[in-house]
Design a protein around this motif. Structure first.
Motif, mmCIF file in Angstrom:
data_model
loop_
_atom_site.group_PDB
_atom_site.id
_atom_site.type_symbol
_atom_site.label_atom_id
_atom_site.label_comp_id
_atom_site.label_asym_id
_atom_site.label_seq_id
_atom_site.Cartn_x
_atom_site.Cartn_y
_atom_site.Cartn_z
ATOM 1 N N ASP A 280 -14.324 -27.981 -33.997
ATOM 2 C CA ASP A 280 -15.072 -26.729 -33.991
ATOM 3 C C ASP A 280 -16.365 -26.870 -33.197
ATOM 4 O O ASP A 280 -16.725 -25.984 -32.413
ATOM 5 C CB ASP A 280 -15.378 -26.294 -35.423
ATOM 6 C CG ASP A 280 -16.085 -24.952 -35.471
ATOM 7 O OD1 ASP A 280 -15.411 -23.918 -35.254
ATOM 8 O OD2 ASP A 280 -17.317 -24.923 -35.690
ATOM 9 N N ILE B 96 -16.410 -16.195 -28.250
ATOM 10 C CA ILE B 96 -15.119 -16.666 -27.767
ATOM 11 C C ILE B 96 -14.053 -15.985 -28.615
ATOM 12 O O ILE B 96 -14.177 -15.898 -29.841
ATOM 13 C CB ILE B 96 -14.998 -18.203 -27.872
ATOM 14 C CG1 ILE B 96 -13.616 -18.656 -27.377
ATOM 15 C CG2 ILE B 96 -15.241 -18.695 -29.291
ATOM 16 C CD1 ILE B 96 -13.473 -20.168 -27.301
ATOM 17 N N THR C 295 -17.225 -24.607 -29.867
ATOM 18 C CA THR C 295 -18.276 -23.583 -29.965
ATOM 19 C C THR C 295 -19.614 -24.025 -29.392
ATOM 20 O O THR C 295 -20.493 -23.188 -29.194
ATOM 21 C CB THR C 295 -18.487 -23.162 -31.432
ATOM 22 O OG1 THR C 295 -18.874 -24.303 -32.211
ATOM 23 C CG2 THR C 295 -17.214 -22.566 -32.006
ATOM 24 N N GLN C 296 -19.781 -25.321 -29.107
ATOM 25 C CA GLN C 296 -21.080 -25.782 -28.623
ATOM 26 C C GLN C 296 -21.018 -26.444 -27.262
ATOM 27 O O GLN C 296 -21.957 -27.118 -26.849
ATOM 28 C CB GLN C 296 -21.708 -26.739 -29.642
ATOM 29 C CG GLN C 296 -21.980 -26.092 -30.986
ATOM 30 C CD GLN C 296 -22.752 -26.996 -31.931
ATOM 31 O OE1 GLN C 296 -23.561 -27.810 -31.505
ATOM 32 N NE2 GLN C 296 -22.516 -26.842 -33.221
ATOM 33 N N PHE D 272 -15.640 -15.109 -32.156
ATOM 34 C CA PHE D 272 -16.397 -16.144 -32.853
ATOM 35 C C PHE D 272 -17.649 -16.457 -32.048
ATOM 36 O O PHE D 272 -17.598 -16.584 -30.824
ATOM 37 C CB PHE D 272 -15.566 -17.417 -33.023
ATOM 38 C CG PHE D 272 -14.348 -17.237 -33.889
ATOM 39 C CD1 PHE D 272 -14.420 -16.532 -35.074
ATOM 40 C CD2 PHE D 272 -13.129 -17.789 -33.522
ATOM 41 C CE1 PHE D 272 -13.299 -16.366 -35.881
ATOM 42 C CE2 PHE D 272 -12.003 -17.630 -34.316
ATOM 43 C CZ PHE D 272 -12.090 -16.915 -35.501
ATOM 44 N N ASP D 273 -18.739 -16.612 -32.743
ATOM 45 C CA ASP D 273 -20.009 -16.890 -32.072
ATOM 46 C C ASP D 273 -20.025 -18.317 -31.528
ATOM 47 O O ASP D 273 -19.498 -19.243 -32.152
ATOM 48 C CB ASP D 273 -21.160 -16.698 -33.058
ATOM 49 C CG ASP D 273 -22.519 -16.705 -32.362
ATOM 50 O OD1 ASP D 273 -22.564 -16.380 -31.157
ATOM 51 O OD2 ASP D 273 -23.518 -17.021 -33.025
ATOM 52 N N THR D 274 -20.605 -18.497 -30.351
ATOM 53 C CA THR D 274 -20.783 -19.822 -29.764
ATOM 54 C C THR D 274 -22.248 -20.004 -29.390
ATOM 55 O O THR D 274 -23.016 -19.042 -29.361
ATOM 56 C CB THR D 274 -19.926 -20.011 -28.499
ATOM 57 O OG1 THR D 274 -20.441 -19.181 -27.446
ATOM 58 C CG2 THR D 274 -18.476 -19.636 -28.759
ATOM 59 N N GLN D 275 -22.615 -21.228 -29.078
ATOM 60 C CA GLN D 275 -23.992 -21.514 -28.681
ATOM 61 C C GLN D 275 -24.157 -21.589 -27.170
ATOM 62 O O GLN D 275 -25.228 -21.926 -26.681
ATOM 63 C CB GLN D 275 -24.466 -22.821 -29.327
ATOM 64 C CG GLN D 275 -24.528 -22.755 -30.843
ATOM 65 C CD GLN D 275 -25.169 -23.982 -31.458
ATOM 66 O OE1 GLN D 275 -25.800 -24.778 -30.769
ATOM 67 N NE2 GLN D 275 -25.027 -24.145 -32.759
ATOM 68 N N TYR E 28 -10.008 -19.680 -28.831
ATOM 69 C CA TYR E 28 -10.483 -20.737 -29.735
ATOM 70 C C TYR E 28 -9.302 -21.575 -30.230
ATOM 71 O O TYR E 28 -9.345 -22.816 -30.207
ATOM 72 C CB TYR E 28 -11.215 -20.097 -30.911
ATOM 73 C CG TYR E 28 -11.680 -21.070 -31.974
ATOM 74 C CD1 TYR E 28 -12.955 -21.617 -31.939
ATOM 75 C CD2 TYR E 28 -10.832 -21.445 -33.020
ATOM 76 C CE1 TYR E 28 -13.384 -22.510 -32.911
ATOM 77 C CE2 TYR E 28 -11.249 -22.342 -33.992
ATOM 78 C CZ TYR E 28 -12.525 -22.861 -33.938
ATOM 79 O OH TYR E 28 -12.935 -23.755 -34.909
ATOM 80 N N LYS F 299 -9.324 -20.525 -38.030
ATOM 81 C CA LYS F 299 -10.599 -21.214 -37.771
ATOM 82 C C LYS F 299 -11.054 -21.988 -38.998
ATOM 83 O O LYS F 299 -11.562 -23.112 -38.890
ATOM 84 C CB LYS F 299 -11.682 -20.205 -37.366
ATOM 85 C CG LYS F 299 -13.008 -20.850 -36.927
ATOM 86 C CD LYS F 299 -14.011 -19.800 -36.494
ATOM 87 C CE LYS F 299 -15.206 -20.419 -35.790
ATOM 88 N NZ LYS F 299 -15.997 -21.307 -36.662
#
Length: 369
Positions: free
Chosen positions: A331, A262, A335-336, A254-257, A267, A167
């Motif tokens: 990224d 995820i 993630t968004q 991994f944090d996502t919005q 990822y 990442k």
């Protein structure tokens, strides 16, 4: 096939792409070496930071205890509660530090959560703690997920765990700057033909516009894929060989919005898939600009303008899968946005096909060189 080989010879003869490829691989190895060296330093810094939390609470408790002593037998029930809460908090923090020092990763996560629960209660008593309630709740959510899957917490900026290191590489390499440098270097032989007017020789050969455009386009696609795969491959190889050995590292969350967490495996799959699709579209844009504008400065300037406009658009919060240029920041795209809708694939392929057809149409204007 001969035309494609000829295009590759021009690219490799310039050596700029080879230098960039080797430099990228070297930077990945250097980044991993830096992270490897930093492991003990990061652990010491983390322990020092947490000990500072404990020290701050201890100072507050000592002050409150002094006030209680001055009150004598009358006392203050509220202040007594605050003192007890503070003692419980710094004791739990001390246990947390000890678990980190002894490399008890999962125990440290549980103790961290327990410390944050006490710290939140300490906040409710109108006492000060270095972290806000929202920050602690976010960390607790991550810790619960890590405990559930049985993985230790990693520093996203200095990890040698394969999934987390991957990442970090995606963030540092597969962004606007990395993609722009790549496309300029692999497209240099094409625009140089127009600058030197040697493209007239190509137009004099019995080669159809379709064949000529596809040869240049494929040369750039294959070169871009070689760079992309080399960076990803080096990342996975070095981190799997010398990195932190844990069971199922690609289950790391991994944090996502958009959807909580995820998994690192998902990822990375999306980063590879979207990255290759974006490179295909980017190469097609460059090919189109080359035949349309036929001057290196104009081509590179136009492409740079598109990059800047896309960067501004994304920074202003326009995050939409239908926007093909979103994927110059992989990224952010992963993630968004909501994964799995297929909008990215449709948008990129449609844009690529249209631009490729336009490139072929523009190339038929042989009198423009």
């Amino acid at each position: 096939m001969n035309v494609l080989k000829f295009e590759f010879k021009k690219l490799w003869r310039s050596r700029l792409f080879v230098i960039f490829l080797l430099l990228s691989i070297g930077l990945v190895l250097g980044l991993f070496a830096r992270n490897f060296i930093y492991q003990d330093i990061i652990k010491a810094e983390k322990m020092s930071q947490i000990q500072q939390y404990s020290l701050n609470v201890r100072k507050t408790v000592i002050t409150d205890e002094s006030e209680l002593q001055e009150m004598g037998e009358e006392g203050d029930p509220v202040l007594e509660e605050e003192v007890e809460a503070g003692r419980a908090l710094y004791s739990k923090i001390d246990e947390w530090v000890e678990a980190i020092d002894e490399d008890q990763a999962l125990a440290a996560l549980q103790l961290e959560n327990e410390a944050y629960e006490l710290a939140i209660y300490y906040h409710e008593l109108n006492k000060q703690f270095p972290l806000s309630v929202s920050e602690m709740e976010a960390e607790m959510t991550l810790n619960h997920e890590l405990i559930r899957i049985g993985l230790p917490k990693e520093d996203l900026h200095t990890s040698i765990q394969p999934a987390v290191f991957s990442k970090q590489v995606v963030l540092l390499f597969f962004n606007s700057f990395g993609f722009f440098i790549l496309i300029v270097l692999i497209g240099l032989p094409i625009v140089k033909e127009f600058d030197d007017q040697t493209v007239k020789l190509t137009y004099g050969l019995p080669i159809s516009p379709l064949r000529m455009v596809l040869a240049k386009w494929l040369m750039m696609i294959i070169s871009a894929v070689i760079w992309f795969v080399s960076v990803i491959g080096t990342t996975l190889l070095i981190s799997s060989w010398l990195g932190k050995g844990v069971d199922q590292p690609f289950n790391y969350p991994f944090d996502t919005q958009t959807a909580g967490f995820i998994q690192a495996g998902d990822y990375l799959q999306q980063a590879i898939g979207y990255g290759l699709l974006y490179l295909m579209m980017l190469v097609t844009w460059f090919t189109f600009f080359s035949f349309l504008l036929k001057r290196s400065l104009l081509v590179q300037g136009s492409l740079f303008s598109l990059f800047i406009m896309a960067e501004i658009t994304i920074s202003q919060g326009f995050i939409n899968q239908w926007f093909p240029w979103l994927y110059q920041k992989l990224d952010v795209a992963i993630t968004q946005t909501i994964a799995g809708s297929g909008l990215a694939v449709v948008a990129n392929i449609a844009c690529t096909i249209v631009l490729l057809l336009l490139s072929i149409a523009v190339s038929k204007r042989r009198g423009h060189v």
